[in-house]
Design an enzyme around this catalytic site. Structure first.
Site, PDB file in Angstrom:
ATOM      1  N   SER A  89      48.461  30.748  17.641  1.00 28.47           N
ATOM      2  CA  SER A  89      49.221  31.985  17.891  1.00 28.47           C
ATOM      3  C   SER A  89      49.352  32.246  19.386  1.00 28.47           C
ATOM      4  O   SER A  89      48.386  32.055  20.148  1.00 28.47           O
ATOM      5  CB  SER A  89      48.492  33.196  17.282  1.00 28.47           C
ATOM      6  N   ILE A  90      50.522  32.756  19.779  1.00 35.68           N
ATOM      7  CA  ILE A  90      50.704  33.149  21.182  1.00 35.68           C
ATOM      8  C   ILE A  90      49.661  34.215  21.541  1.00 35.68           C
ATOM      9  O   ILE A  90      49.089  34.207  22.631  1.00 35.68           O
ATOM     10  CB  ILE A  90      52.145  33.654  21.400  1.00 35.68           C
ATOM     11  N   ALA A 106      60.499  37.955   9.503  1.00 36.18           N
ATOM     12  CA  ALA A 106      61.758  38.068   8.750  1.00 36.18           C
ATOM     13  C   ALA A 106      61.593  37.181   7.523  1.00 36.18           C
ATOM     14  O   ALA A 106      60.945  36.125   7.605  1.00 36.18           O
ATOM     15  CB  ALA A 106      62.945  37.605   9.580  1.00 36.18           C
ATOM     16  N   TYR A 152      68.166  31.431  14.094  1.00 37.42           N
ATOM     17  CA  TYR A 152      67.333  32.570  14.506  1.00 37.42           C
ATOM     18  C   TYR A 152      67.849  33.859  13.858  1.00 37.42           C
ATOM     19  O   TYR A 152      67.102  34.799  13.623  1.00 37.42           O
ATOM     20  CB  TYR A 152      67.278  32.669  16.039  1.00 37.42           C
ATOM     21  N   LYS A 206      65.020  41.157  17.908  1.00 35.09           N
ATOM     22  CA  LYS A 206      64.503  40.994  19.278  1.00 35.09           C
ATOM     23  C   LYS A 206      65.361  41.786  20.273  1.00 35.09           C
ATOM     24  O   LYS A 206      64.836  42.292  21.276  1.00 35.09           O
ATOM     25  CB  LYS A 206      64.460  39.511  19.674  1.00 35.09           C
ATOM     26  N   THR A 218      54.224  27.541  16.315  1.00 31.89           N
ATOM     27  CA  THR A 218      53.207  28.436  15.740  1.00 31.89           C
ATOM     28  C   THR A 218      53.557  28.633  14.265  1.00 31.89           C
ATOM     29  O   THR A 218      54.582  28.148  13.804  1.00 31.89           O
ATOM     30  CB  THR A 218      53.242  29.806  16.430  1.00 31.89           C
ATOM     31  N   LEU A 219      52.720  29.428  13.573  1.00 29.46           N
ATOM     32  CA  LEU A 219      52.975  29.709  12.155  1.00 29.46           C
ATOM     33  C   LEU A 219      54.351  30.360  11.972  1.00 29.46           C
ATOM     34  O   LEU A 219      55.148  29.933  11.137  1.00 29.46           O
ATOM     35  CB  LEU A 219      51.878  30.663  11.659  1.00 29.46           C
ATOM     36  N   ALA A 220      54.637  31.393  12.771  1.00 28.33           N
ATOM     37  CA  ALA A 220      55.911  32.117  12.641  1.00 28.33           C
ATOM     38  C   ALA A 220      57.075  31.191  12.980  1.00 28.33           C
ATOM     39  O   ALA A 220      58.091  31.174  12.268  1.00 28.33           O
ATOM     40  CB  ALA A 220      55.921  33.336  13.550  1.00 28.33           C
TER      41      ALA A 220
HETATM   42  N1  LIG Z   1      56.540  30.696  18.735  1.00 35.94           N
HETATM   43  C1  LIG Z   1      57.657  30.861  19.402  1.00 35.94           C
HETATM   44  O1  LIG Z   1      58.430  29.928  19.600  1.00 35.94           O
HETATM   45  C2  LIG Z   1      57.982  32.217  19.974  1.00 35.94           C
HETATM   46  C3  LIG Z   1      58.899  32.300  21.045  1.00 35.94           C
HETATM   47  C4  LIG Z   1      59.198  33.552  21.567  1.00 35.94           C
HETATM   48  C5  LIG Z   1      58.622  34.687  21.017  1.00 35.94           C
HETATM   49  N2  LIG Z   1      57.733  34.567  19.969  1.00 35.94           N
HETATM   50  C6  LIG Z   1      57.141  35.787  19.432  1.00 35.94           C
HETATM   51  O2  LIG Z   1      55.743  35.771  19.637  1.00 35.94           O
HETATM   52  C7  LIG Z   1      55.156  36.662  18.707  1.00 35.94           C
HETATM   53  C8  LIG Z   1      53.968  35.991  18.051  1.00 35.94           C
HETATM   54  O3  LIG Z   1      54.413  34.953  17.189  1.00 35.94           O
HETATM   55  P1  LIG Z   1      53.773  33.502  17.176  1.00 35.94           P
HETATM   56  O4  LIG Z   1      54.860  32.535  17.451  1.00 35.94           O
HETATM   57  O5  LIG Z   1      52.532  33.455  17.969  1.00 35.94           O
HETATM   58  O6  LIG Z   1      53.451  33.278  15.615  1.00 35.94           O
HETATM   59  P2  LIG Z   1      52.178  33.693  14.737  1.00 35.94           P
HETATM   60  O7  LIG Z   1      52.590  33.414  13.325  1.00 35.94           O
HETATM   61  O8  LIG Z   1      50.962  33.031  15.213  1.00 35.94           O
HETATM   62  O9  LIG Z   1      52.072  35.259  14.994  1.00 35.94           O
HETATM   63  C9  LIG Z   1      52.865  36.199  14.324  1.00 35.94           C
HETATM   64  C10 LIG Z   1      51.936  37.336  13.996  1.00 35.94           C
HETATM   65  O10 LIG Z   1      52.644  38.421  13.400  1.00 35.94           O
HETATM   66  C11 LIG Z   1      51.730  39.009  12.532  1.00 35.94           C
HETATM   67  N3  LIG Z   1      52.353  39.911  11.561  1.00 35.94           N
HETATM   68  C12 LIG Z   1      53.411  39.680  10.738  1.00 35.94           C
HETATM   69  N4  LIG Z   1      53.608  40.758   9.949  1.00 35.94           N
HETATM   70  C13 LIG Z   1      52.656  41.676  10.292  1.00 35.94           C
HETATM   71  C14 LIG Z   1      52.318  42.974   9.836  1.00 35.94           C
HETATM   72  N5  LIG Z   1      53.013  43.576   8.854  1.00 35.94           N
HETATM   73  N6  LIG Z   1      51.277  43.620  10.419  1.00 35.94           N
HETATM   74  C15 LIG Z   1      50.565  43.038  11.408  1.00 35.94           C
HETATM   75  N7  LIG Z   1      50.831  41.810  11.880  1.00 35.94           N
HETATM   76  C16 LIG Z   1      51.868  41.129  11.322  1.00 35.94           C
HETATM   77  C17 LIG Z   1      51.064  37.833  11.838  1.00 35.94           C
HETATM   78  O11 LIG Z   1      49.860  38.214  11.201  1.00 35.94           O
HETATM   79  C18 LIG Z   1      50.831  36.926  13.022  1.00 35.94           C
HETATM   80  O12 LIG Z   1      49.567  37.172  13.587  1.00 35.94           O
HETATM   81  C19 LIG Z   1      56.260  37.071  17.737  1.00 35.94           C
HETATM   82  O13 LIG Z   1      56.801  38.308  18.148  1.00 35.94           O
HETATM   83  C20 LIG Z   1      57.286  35.974  17.941  1.00 35.94           C
HETATM   84  O14 LIG Z   1      58.596  36.371  17.588  1.00 35.94           O
HETATM   85  C21 LIG Z   1      57.405  33.354  19.451  1.00 35.94           C
END
Ligand SMILES: NC(=O)c1ccc[n+]([C@@H]2O[C@H](COP(=O)([O-])OP(=O)(O)OC[C@H]3O[C@@H](n4cnc5c(N)ncnc54)[C@H](O)[C@@H]3O)[C@@H](O)[C@H]2O)c1
Length: 263
Positions: free
Chosen positions: A19-20, A94, A155, A162, A193-195
């Site tokens: 996770s980020i 989403a 996306y 976003k 990551t997972l998302a």
């Molecule tokens: N991975 C990428 O490429 C990327 C790029 C830019 C931005 N982001 C953003 O970074 C952020 C973290 O995502 P990530 O990529 O680390 O993935 P991740 O899956 O590790 O993290 C996403 C998190 O959102 C949480 N979440 C979802 N629904 C929730 C809820 N109802 N209540 C509380 N928490 C909830 C999940 O538990 C998880 O910890 C997100 O906003 C994502 O859009 C990701």
């Protein structure tokens, strides 16, 4: 002494060690911050507890769609710490079908509602909960992506969410600035990551960035974690309402191809 020594930070969005939010937690821990890490549900709790133990963090349940859990989280922090300096929002969701296929067909009213509620409104709700604890000022950050300002295949509705999130940053910054609370976003390049695994074509996105970005590579959790630590420390005291791109420069490129002699 680290540049976040004395800061108390709530980190929302750790699900796995990829996770980020976990990259951010590690950077903030290294710089001396005291951490609380939330988990969204009982299934994720089992994954989050061992990670939190690595950085000596408090843990707490927090599903951002449940107002009572948001209140409970800040009540707990008030009891444990008496205040808060930093809030990290790294949450997005989403439904998978909304990220599959063309934007027009894939975007239902319900997927639009869920994406905006979980990925954007939650920042407003968490900021409202955090503000009374940030008596001496504070710093709030969230995570965005290029899809907020440019169309990106698959996306889809997350791009709209976003865009809303980035506007949220500017409105919160204006509202909370007089209380010394700064609000910024990081627009990160793609990371597996997972998302992100739910976005079809992620592998192609990663390859494209590595080919085209000025730095010719993808960003790492460390890159984003370090930028987040900077934005949540006093080193960035004059910055608010901004979206900082941490994407190896990808967003700055209009066109990219090898230069050859014209025939
Ligand atoms: N991975 C990428 O490429 C990327 C790029 C830019 C931005 N982001 C953003 O970074 C952020 C973290 O995502 P990530 O990529 O680390 O993935 P991740 O899956 O590790 O993290 C996403 C998190 O959102 C949480 N979440 C979802 N629904 C929730 C809820 N109802 N209540 C509380 N928490 C909830 C999940 O538990 C998880 O910890 C997100 O906003 C994502 O859009 C990701």
């Amino acid at each position: 002494m680290g540049f976040m020594t004395g800061k108390r930070a709530l980190i929302v969005g750790v699900a796995t060690d990829r996770s980020i939010a976990w990259g951010i937690a590690k950077a903030m821990h290294r710089e001396g911050a005291k951490l609380a890490i939330s988990y969204a549900n009982d299934k994720l709790k089992e994954r989050v507890l061992p990670l939190a133990a690595e950085v000596g963090a408090l843990t707490l349940p927090l599903d951002v769609t449940v107002d009572r859990e948001i209140e409970g989280a800040f009540e707990l922090l008030k009891r444990e710490w008496g205040g808060l300096d930093v809030l990290v929002h790294a949450v997005a969701y989403a439904p998978r079908e909304a990220l599959t296929g063309g934007f027009v067909e894939a975007t239902s009213r319900e997927s639009f509602r869920m994406a905006h509620d979980i990925s954007s409104y939650s920042l407003t709700a968490l900021a409202r909960g955090a503000a009374p604890l940030m008596k001496g000022g504070g710093s709030i950050i969230t995570l965005s992506y290029l899809g907020a300002v440019r169309s990106v295949p698959s996306y889809n509705v997350m791009g709209l969410a976003k865009a809303s999130l980035e506007a949220n940053v500017r409105f919160l910054a204006a509202d909370m600035g007089p209380a010394g609370i700064r609000v910024n976003g990081i627009s990160a390049g793609p990371i597996k990551t997972l998302a992100a695994a739910g976005i079809p074509g992620l592998r192609k996105m990663l390859g494209r960035v590595a080919d085209v970005a000025p730095l010719r590579r993808n960003v790492t959790l460390e890159d984003v974690g370090n930028a987040a630590a900077f934005l949540c420390s006093d080193l960035s005291a004059g910055i608010t309402g901004e979206i900082l791109y941490v994407d190896c420069g990808y967003n700055t490129v209009g066109m990219s191809f090898p230069l050859e002699a014209e025939g």
